[in-house]
Write an enzyme that holds these catalytic residues in place. Sequence first.
Site: not given
Length: 481
Positions: A227-228, A231-232, A249, A283
């Site tokens: 995800g983003s 958030v990661g 990732e 991405c």
Amino acid sequence: MIKTYDLWINGEHTKPASGKYFDVLNPLDDSLYCKAAESNQTDINKAVDAAHACFSSYRKCLAKDREAMLTKAADLLERDREEFLEILIDEVGSPINKAQFEVTQTIGQLRAAAGSARRITGQTMPSDTPGRLSMSVRKPLGVVAAITPFNVPLLKAAKLVASPLATGNTVVLLTSEEAPAVSFRFAKLIEEAGFPAGSLNVVSGFGVDVGDFLTDHPLVKAVMFTGSSVVGKHISEICGRNMKPCVLELGGKSPYIVLADADLGLAVQNAIIGMFFYQGQACIASSRIIVEAAVYDQFVEMYSAAAKQLSMGDLHEMSTILGPIISPRQRNRVRTHIEDAVSKGATLITGGEWEGNRCQPTILTNVTEDMIVCRQETFGPVTSIYSVDNAEEALALANDTHYGLSGAIHTNDLNKALSLAHEVETGMIHINAPSVYDEPHVPFGGIGDSGFGREGVDVDIDALTQWKWITIQMPGYDQAH
């Protein structure tokens, strides 16, 4: 008839504790596609408890049985290909060529994971003590939390579920709120393949409400997230606080370098794929194209001409390249990036207009540091082209980013290409090929704000097992040394 999806916990359709369901919209026209259960902390506890209870027996499942079940899952996906294609088209707006790619990749992922079940090996080692047998073995971690994105929801579900199952772990999968249906269908496929109840549990809802509770849960022993970057990083903090391994990732701002001696026809073709695959919602999209000055004007002309020809037709037609942007929030992000760049002096070579929920392929030049699109990931069909005088400047610009996921280099000088490939600061780099590429057994992932750790059935063995050292002292030996 509109489908309603309950949670999938311990091998059963389970109604959410709150009784709430949320709408999932078809991004093509924002019509109602399905309703999905909105999970809360009670549901997360139930799913984690089911996975934990299953782990006590599933961890002892023989490698040959895990291999057989994953192989069967791949065969079932082959059988049900058309059904999964339709879900990907209607739920997340995948053009059929992207949906075909995703299903094919997922089948490969399941088969590769099946093979990895037999590669979970330890080693024997010499000991400093006479008569002592020294060996190491790998043990599964326990419950793995898997959190998937909307853009390749089937492929990511397979990536973040198959390897944990192959290595003897159990899983709680939190789907993207924009793509729950395909994950629930995938869970039924896993059940039909023979995996025991509780080995895979699927919960839907909103990450902002239950994501922290899942990743922070004491019975969750590892987290795999796609995800983003924002958030990661937050998940990384939670995992670090709990000494919990994670594989992240995240986003990208991938450089696509075109040197003066490149085959421009091939470079343009690959740049089209690398940027506009799934309307740029990837991405690893080529969102920064860096071209040597000697061929800059020619490349821009060829690339923009090719982009203008891309079809925005029926998603079921193989000729269609561009589908809808997933949600109103993401559409606003794309619009903002384009409008901000143009208002600050960027040149709009082509695109920038909308047809319903689809954004035309958009190419910008004269992008400067003060523009949002220069540094931030757009996650839409928007790319910027930069001119540089030589390969050294191309390298410097390619590395001038907080991201480091994928990239591409186009040149007929393979010595120069390999030199640059080692110097470009990304987790992945492709020579004379698109930046958008994946295989199930490779170490897929990035550096910097693009993530931590790698995905791939080989490296997953390291991420999803832990070493244990065992020694046996043989009787009758003098242990003095």
